[in-house]
Design a protein around this motif. Structure first.
Motif, PDB file in Angstrom:
ATOM      1  N   ASP A   1     -25.931 -57.079  -1.049  1.00 39.56           N
ATOM      2  CA  ASP A   1     -24.775 -56.557  -2.314  1.00 39.56           C
ATOM      3  C   ASP A   1     -24.943 -55.123  -2.263  1.00 39.56           C
ATOM      4  OD1 ASP A   1     -23.868 -59.177  -2.337  1.00 39.56           O
ATOM      5  OD2 ASP A   1     -25.201 -59.682  -3.922  1.00 39.56           O
ATOM      6  N   GLN A   2     -23.785 -54.338  -2.860  1.00 38.34           N
ATOM      7  CA  GLN A   2     -23.859 -53.165  -3.011  1.00 38.34           C
ATOM      8  C   GLN A   2     -24.528 -52.623  -4.578  1.00 38.34           C
ATOM      9  OE1 GLN A   2     -22.501 -50.592  -1.125  1.00 38.34           O
ATOM     10  NE2 GLN A   2     -22.022 -52.095   0.605  1.00 38.34           N
ATOM     11  N   SER A   3     -25.292 -51.991  -4.647  1.00 37.64           N
ATOM     12  CA  SER A   3     -25.697 -51.245  -6.013  1.00 37.64           C
ATOM     13  C   SER A   3     -24.717 -50.157  -6.395  1.00 37.64           C
ATOM     14  CB  SER A   3     -27.266 -50.638  -6.031  1.00 37.64           C
ATOM     15  OG  SER A   3     -27.682 -50.051  -7.003  1.00 37.64           O
ATOM     16  N   VAL A   4     -24.266 -50.168  -7.622  1.00 33.31           N
ATOM     17  CA  VAL A   4     -23.245 -49.284  -8.084  1.00 33.31           C
ATOM     18  C   VAL A   4     -23.718 -48.328  -8.813  1.00 33.31           C
ATOM     19  CG1 VAL A   4     -21.417 -50.997  -7.981  1.00 33.31           C
ATOM     20  CG2 VAL A   4     -22.409 -50.819 -10.151  1.00 33.31           C
TER      21      VAL A   4
ATOM     22  N   TYR B   1     -25.966 -54.411 -10.363  1.00 32.58           N
ATOM     23  CA  TYR B   1     -25.323 -55.062  -9.672  1.00 32.58           C
ATOM     24  C   TYR B   1     -24.415 -56.179 -10.201  1.00 32.58           C
ATOM     25  CZ  TYR B   1     -28.678 -54.209  -5.919  1.00 32.58           C
ATOM     26  OH  TYR B   1     -29.476 -53.536  -5.027  1.00 32.58           O
TER      27      TYR B   1
ATOM     28  N   THR C   1     -28.064 -46.344  -4.728  1.00 31.52           N
ATOM     29  CA  THR C   1     -26.610 -47.006  -4.535  1.00 31.52           C
ATOM     30  C   THR C   1     -26.416 -47.455  -3.157  1.00 31.52           C
ATOM     31  OG1 THR C   1     -25.675 -44.770  -4.099  1.00 31.52           O
ATOM     32  CG2 THR C   1     -25.765 -45.442  -6.355  1.00 31.52           C
ATOM     33  N   GLY C   2     -25.413 -48.382  -3.106  1.00 28.76           N
ATOM     34  CA  GLY C   2     -25.249 -48.854  -1.964  1.00 28.76           C
ATOM     35  C   GLY C   2     -25.885 -50.157  -1.444  1.00 28.76           C
ATOM     36  N   LYS C   3     -25.614 -50.513  -0.305  1.00 33.44           N
ATOM     37  CA  LYS C   3     -26.662 -51.757   0.118  1.00 33.44           C
ATOM     38  C   LYS C   3     -27.971 -51.137   0.914  1.00 33.44           C
ATOM     39  CE  LYS C   3     -25.548 -53.654   4.389  1.00 33.44           C
ATOM     40  NZ  LYS C   3     -24.799 -54.607   5.124  1.00 33.44           N
ATOM     41  N   GLU C   4     -28.909 -51.532  -0.146  1.00 34.30           N
ATOM     42  CA  GLU C   4     -30.346 -50.921   0.312  1.00 34.30           C
ATOM     43  C   GLU C   4     -31.444 -52.117  -0.129  1.00 34.30           C
ATOM     44  OE1 GLU C   4     -30.836 -48.273   1.663  1.00 34.30           O
ATOM     45  OE2 GLU C   4     -28.783 -47.094   1.612  1.00 34.30           O
TER      46      GLU C   4
END
Length: 378
Positions: free
Chosen positions: A88-91, A75, A96-99
Motif C-alpha cells: 500500500d501507498q503511504s501518503v 495509510y 511516502t509511496g510503497k516502501e
C-alpha cells in the motif's frame, strides 16, 4: 411463502450479528518475520480495521545510547479493513509511496531530541528492538494509545556466530567450526571498535575481524598488515581467501593491502579484484572523484580489469548496511575526543536505495571472489 420470509429474516439476523462481531474484533498488527537479521526484509500487515479508516503505522526504537528513534507512514485501510505496508501507498509521514522497509530506513530522532544524533548498534549480543504500532488517524498519533502493536527483533549477529575478543584491539566474529573465508573490516576516522558490519558479515559466512587501527600506537599500515596476517593465519580461516572492507579512512589501508602492501604507487600495483562504492553527493570526501582517479590510474597501468565500481547519485558518504537510517549530518567525535558537526551528504530515499543495492552487490562480490576463487580483497 411464510417460510421463505422467515428464512430471509433469520439469514439477515445472522449476517447482522456476524457483521457486528467482526466490527468488534480489535485491530491486529503482524510482522513477518518478527526476528531476523537487519538486512532481511519484513512484511507488516494491519487487519480488522473499519474499511476506509485513516491510520498511522509507526516504528519506535530505543537505541543502545538511550535515544528514541521513530518512523511512520500514513495509510488508509482498504475495503477489507486491511493495511499492507509492503503493497500500500503511504501518503505522508517520514516516507511516502510503497516502501516495505520505510519504517526502518526513514527513522529519525523523536521530536525534542538532541541535534546531530546518529543511530549505531553498540551491543551485538542483543537485538535492535523495534516496536511496530498502528494508531488511529494521521494527526496526533503520539498522544493516544496504539490500536495494536508488536515487538520486532533485528539482529546483526545470527545464531551460532561467536564474538571473540582479540587482544590486539580487535574482535573476531565467526561461526564454528569453519574454516571460512576471512575479512578484515576497517572503519573511518572516528576510531574506536565498530562491530556491527563485522557481525553482519559473519552472519553471512565470513570470519570477520573488526579492528581499532587508529589508537594502536603503531604505524597504521604496519598494524593493519599484522592484523591481516592474524586473520589469514587463524585456524578457522581459509588462508588464501581473505578480503578487506574499508569505509572512509579505512579505504586507504584497504587499498594498501590490495596492492600487496606496497606503499609506493599503490593503485598501479593492485593485484586483486577491487570494488569501489561511492556516493555522488558525498559532502565529506570527494569519493566519486577519487574513484575516477583510481579508475584512470588502473587503466593506465593495465590492471583496470580488476576494478568494479558502484556510483550512486544523490547518495552521501556513509553507505552502510541496508535499511540503516540516513544522516545528512551528525556529530562526529574525533580520536582525541573533540566534537564537530560533520556533513555527510545524500538524500534520504536515494541514499537508502543505494545502501540496499550496494550491500547485495558487496556480498555477491565477496562470495564470488572469496568463496569461488582465490586471493580477493575488497
Amino acid at each position: 411463502m411464510w417460510s421463505k420470509c422467515r428464512w430471509s429474516t433469520v439469514m439477515f439476523s445472522f449476517l447482522h450479528r456476524r457483521s457486528s462481531v467482526m466490527s468488534q474484533t480489535p485491530p491486529i498488527v503482524s510482522v513477518l518475520p518478527t526476528r531476523g537479521l537487519v538486512d532481511e526484509k519484513f512484511k507488516v500487515l494491519v487487519e480488522n480495521l473499519p474499511p476506509g479508516r485513516p491510520v498511522t503505522v509507526r516504528s519506535l526504537h530505543h537505541s543502545d545510547n538511550g535515544h528514541y528513534w521513530e518512523a511512520f507512514g500514513f495509510y488508509t485501510s482498504d475495503h477489507r479493513g486491511t493495511v499492507n505496508v509492503s503493497k500500500d501507498q503511504s501518503v505522508g509521514g517520514t516516507y511516502t509511496g510503497k516502501e516495505p522497509m520505510g519504517l526502518l530506513w526513514s527513522m529519525c530522532p523523536v521530536p525534542g531530541s538532541h541535534k546531530g544524533l546518529r543511530l549505531r548498534k553498540l551491543n551485538m549480543c542483543s537485538p535492535m528492538l523495534v516496536n511496530i504500532s498502528v494508531h488511529s488517524g494521521h494527526e496526533g498519533f503520539r498522544d493516544g494509545a496504539p490500536l495494536a502493536s508488536v515487538l520486532v527483533e533485528r539482529w546483526y549477529m545470527a545464531p551460532g556466530v561467536k564474538r571473540i575478543d582479540v587482544q590486539e584491539k580487535g574482535l573476531l566474529y565467526l561461526f564454528s567450526p569453519g574454516p571460512f573465508p576471512g575479512i578484515l573490516d576497517l572503519w573511518g576516522g572516528g576510531g574506536g571498535l565498530v562491530e556491527y558490519r563485522s557481525a553482519l558479515l559473519a552472519s553471512h559466512g565470513f570470519a570477520t575481524m573488526s579492528l581499532d587501527y587508529l589508537s594502536c600506537g603503531q604505524p597504521v599500515f604496519t598494524y593493519v598488515e599484522t592484523a591481516f596476517n592474524f586473520i589469514k593465519d587463524h585456524p578457522q580461516v581459509i588462508a588464501d581467501r581473505v578480503g578487506v572492507v574499508g569505509l572512509c579512512l579505512g579505504s586507504l589501508p584497504a587499498l594498501y593491502l590490495a596492492a600487496d602492501s606496497t606503499v609506493v604507487k599503490v593503485v598501479k600495483q593492485i593485484t586483486s579484484p577491487l570494488l569501489l562504492v561511492s556516493g555522488c553527493d558525498d559532502q565529506n570526501w570527494p569519493s566519486f572523484e577519487t574513484a575516477e582517479d583510481i579508475n584512470q590510474t588502473m587503466r593506465a597501468a593495465g590492471n583496470d580489469h580488476l576494478l568494479s565500481r558502484l556510483d550512486y547519485p544523490d547518495s552521501g558518504h556513509l553507505i552502510e548496511p541496508p535499511f540503516s537510517p540516513h544522516f545528512r549530518a551528525s556529530t562526529f567525535v574525533t580520536t582525541n575526543k573533540r566534537k564537530a558537526m560533520i556533513l555527510w551528504g545524500g538524500k534520504t530515499k536515494p541514499h537508502s536505495d543505494a545502501q540496499e543495492d550496494s550491500w547485495r552487490k558487496i556480498l555477491s562480490f565477496l562470495q564470488q571472489h572469496l568463496c569461488c576463487s582465490l586471493n580477493a580483497k575488497l
